[in-house]
Enzyme design. Structure first.
Site, PDB file in Angstrom:
ATOM      1  CG  ASP A 160      -9.635   1.685  -0.788  1.00  0.00           C
ATOM      2  OD1 ASP A 160      -8.646   1.696  -1.541  1.00  0.00           O
ATOM      3  OD2 ASP A 160      -9.554   1.549   0.441  1.00  0.00           O
ATOM      4  CG  ASP A 180      -2.290   0.401   1.008  1.00  0.00           C
ATOM      5  OD1 ASP A 180      -2.495   1.199   0.081  1.00  0.00           O
ATOM      6  OD2 ASP A 180      -3.188  -0.044   1.750  1.00  0.00           O
TER       7      ASP A 180
HETATM    8  C1  GLA Z   1      -5.957   1.100   1.387  1.00  0.00           C
HETATM    9  C2  GLA Z   1      -6.099   0.084   0.262  1.00  0.00           C
HETATM   10  C3  GLA Z   1      -7.161  -0.936   0.623  1.00  0.00           C
HETATM   11  C4  GLA Z   1      -6.816  -1.611   1.940  1.00  0.00           C
HETATM   12  C5  GLA Z   1      -6.620  -0.563   3.021  1.00  0.00           C
HETATM   13  C6  GLA Z   1      -6.048  -1.148   4.284  1.00  0.00           C
HETATM   14  O1  GLA Z   1      -7.076   1.891   1.489  1.00  0.00           O
HETATM   15  O2  GLA Z   1      -6.407   0.736  -0.925  1.00  0.00           O
HETATM   16  O3  GLA Z   1      -7.303  -1.877  -0.397  1.00  0.00           O
HETATM   17  O4  GLA Z   1      -5.648  -2.373   1.767  1.00  0.00           O
HETATM   18  O5  GLA Z   1      -5.718   0.441   2.604  1.00  0.00           O
HETATM   19  O6  GLA Z   1      -5.867  -0.166   5.268  1.00  0.00           O
END
Ligand code: GLA
Length: 632
Positions: free
Chosen positions: A276, A189
């Site tokens: 997301d 990430d």
């Molecule tokens: C980010 C990523 C997600 C997930 C969260 C975890 O938002 O894009 O897919 O992995 O972090 O905190």
């Protein structure tokens, strides 16, 4: 039109490519997209985040893993079981060893080591015939540490003990994940690179150390692209070192920031193209839009990732089967990773049947690795088309909107002859029908009809390059300047809800190479002649094209009518395994296309270069009209 033939450049007279040249447009004779790891087709499996966020534990993971095996999904390819954010307890001081939340993952205390280890956990998954994935962040801290409303599931201890990201620990952590703990998959990430500047709430509150952001999702101009890319390459190298058998997946998660949509194909196996996903129709559209025009950036080994499946919740729950099926069909057409995000312990059979649709899985997992291209595009309706390894086509008719739509599906949209029979099989109902020229279909709101089709190819003895995006790599796509991408659908609220100024356009590599389209979305057109097939790309670009035994390459080339630069000239060059085979005279806006025809017998890699003296490539889109390899 002028005809250039191979004879014009007999092998001996053509200067060989200089492999070490600093000129990015010089041919290399080498396919340069990422080939490490194990992603000949997109990875499939399950991830803990959508169902559990940071409140994840071993029982929840193993419950879903068990259902994957018992339901038969594992046999259909769902093998990765990925632990997302929320597993870490902290980083032990002073040795920096990562600590697991052992109360949540009891098997980790059952190894013969004093320190909890994930080895018994990954052993358990491996014994089930599955593979194991884990999560980290490129900075010092993870996304949940930046965004979580509560610290209940977050690492505890001193500031240093809470730094569980890869920053300063790349070699140590990667060796731990892959060598000691036995993981097969790592998602990296990027919140640590953007959310912990001096002004961040966590830093001000003394909970995290200041790490000057090098990435800004909203502003490429405040992003150090080279530094971000360099970090991801370092992690990739460490993984290759720690997993010498190459059986790994390296997943990049920086949501389209840092121009990653252009370079991830050179650096990792999958790469997120957007922020997301959430279980809302509008958000699905955002994520889908971030990947759908980028077919040329996906190849066996390296795929666009519009995020995990959200089937099982909200707009995609068992009460919304139309939306859930659309989500699955679209992700399969996009060659997206198929990572289930539901708590499979509770998932009803109607949704399990969606995950298990073998005919649709087969589209995602087709060996040719061609992400679908857009055959018809309008605000509410799109037709996606993908060429499969056996020559069949997959076709999706996607109704994005809220009204039922009548569609005339045409043989020519599928690049089939319209005087011959086209047979299509609906991959949900298995109903078959055949037609010549066109057929009428009705598509309900938010429905995606998805078919496997067979017909008589319009181009009888070969393929347009745009039908084979898995074999075409825009090694240099000419995009050098940050321009926000207006194509991204922006009505859905992202992380911020409705506070603040809304979801502004973000840099998305606008102007990247496209199949059957000019770089900014117009129909390909040279001096008013339009092309239904071809590649649109900016000037000062180089495309690598794999040639599987075809003898001829042909294209009609020129400056695309969409160019606003009407002055600068572009020279088009074709190389075969590094040797120059053809070169046009300099062409500028408004000049008719030149036909390039070359013999590529025995050539493994064709390179297509469009060269210009301008440095403002974004004003100078060019077209490789009807570019095709023929004559097997
Ligand atoms: C980010 C990523 C997600 C997930 C969260 C975890 O938002 O894009 O897919 O992995 O972090 O905190």
């Amino acid at each position: 039109m002028k005809i250039l033939r191979t004879a014009a450049c007999a092998a001996l007279l053509c200067p060989a490519a200089h492999a070490q040249s600093a000129d990015p447009l010089a041919p290399t004779g080498r396919w340069s997209a990422y080939a490490a790891g194990h992603a000949p087709t997109p990875p499939m499996g399950w991830n803990s985040w959508n169902a559990f966020a940071s409140a994840v534990d071993e029982e929840k993971v193993m419950g879903s893993a068990k259902r994957i095996v018992e339901s038969g999904l594992a046999r259909k390819g769902y093998v990765y079981v990925n632990l997302d954010d929320g597993w870490a307890a902290g980083r032990r001081q002073p040795d920096g060893h990562l600590m697991i939340r052992a109360d949540k993952f009891p098997s980790t205390t059952r190894s013969n080591k004093k320190t909890p280890s994930f080895k018994p956990y990954t052993d358990k998954l491996h014994a089930l015939g599955l593979k194991a994935g884990i999560y980290s962040d490129m900075g010092r801290n993870t996304c949940a540490q930046a965004w979580s409303a509560t610290d209940a599931d977050l690492p505890k201890g001193s500031v240093a003990e809470r730094e569980v990201g890869l920053h300063d620990y790349i070699e140590q952590d990667i060796a731990l994940y892959f060598r000691e703990w036995g993981f097969d998959y790592l998602k990296v990430d990027g919140c640590g690179l953007r959310d912990f500047g001096a002004n961040s709430a966590k830093v001000k509150a003394g909970q995290a150390r200041d790490l000057t952001p090098i990435m800004d999702l909203g502003a490429i101009s405040r992003t150090d692209v080279a530094a971000v890319q360099n970090l991801f390459r370092q992690v990739g190298a460490a993984i290759e070192h720690s997993r010498p058998d190459g059986d790994f997946i390296y997943s990049l998660c920086i949501w389209g920031a840092a121009n990653v949509r252009a370079w991830a194909k050179d650096v990792g196996n999958i790469s997120r193209t957007s922020d997301d996903i959430s279980p809302a129709w509008g958000r699905l559209l955002v994520n889908y839009d971030s990947a759908v025009h980028r077919a040329l950036y996906a190849h066996p080994g390296s795929w666009n990732d519009p995020d995990m499946l959200y089937i099982g919740a909200g707009d995609f729950d068992a009460g919304h089967l139309t939306e859930a099926r659309s989500h699955f069909a679209l992700w399969a057409m996009l060659n997206a990773p198929l990572l289930i995000g539901a708590d499979l312990r509770k998932t009803p059979d109607t949704l399990m049947d969606i995950f298990g649709n073998a005919d649709i899985i087969a589209l995602d997992q087709d060996a040719a690795g061609n992400q679908a291209t857009v055959a018809y595009d309008s605000s509410d309706l799109q037709i996606l088309l993908k060429t499969l390894s056996n020559g069949d086509k997959a076709v999706a008719v996607f109704n994005r909107g809220s009204g039922a739509t009548d569609v005339n599906l045409q043989a020519t949209q599928l690049k089939y002859r319209d005087d011959a029979l086209v047979e299509i099989t609906d991959l949900w109902t298995k109903k078959q029908l055949s037609f010549t020229k066109e057929t009428k279909l009705r598509v309900a709101p938010r429905e995606t009809l998805i078919f496997r089709a067979r017909g008589t190819r319009a181009l009888a003895d070969g393929f347009y390059l745009s039908e084979q995006p898995g074999k075409v790599n825009p090694a240099v796509d000419g995009v050098t300047r940050p321009i926000a991408d207006p194509t991204i659908f922006r009505t859905a609220a992202g992380w911020g809800g409705t506070r603040g100024a809304g979801d502004r356009p973000q840099y998305a590599g606008w102007g990247g190479a496209r199949a059957d389209s000019a770089p900014y979305g117009q129909t390909l057109q040279i001096a008013r002649k339009t092309y239904q097939s071809g590649i649109g790309i900016l000037a000062n670009s180089r495309l690598e094209v794999r040639n599987d035994g075809y003898r001829h390459f042909a294209a009609e080339v020129g400056v695309d009518d969409s160019a606003t630069d009407k002055t600068n000239v572009v020279t088009f060059l074709v190389y075969g395994d590094g040797k120059r085979l053809a070169e046009t005279r300099p062409l500028k806006w408004g000049m008719p296309a030149e036909l390039i025809e070359v013999d590529v017998s025995g050539v493994k890699l064709v390179e297509l270069v469009a060269r210009s003296a301008t440095t403002e490539n974004e004003a100078l889109p060019v077209a490789w009209g009807e570019a095709a390899l023929t004559g097997s």
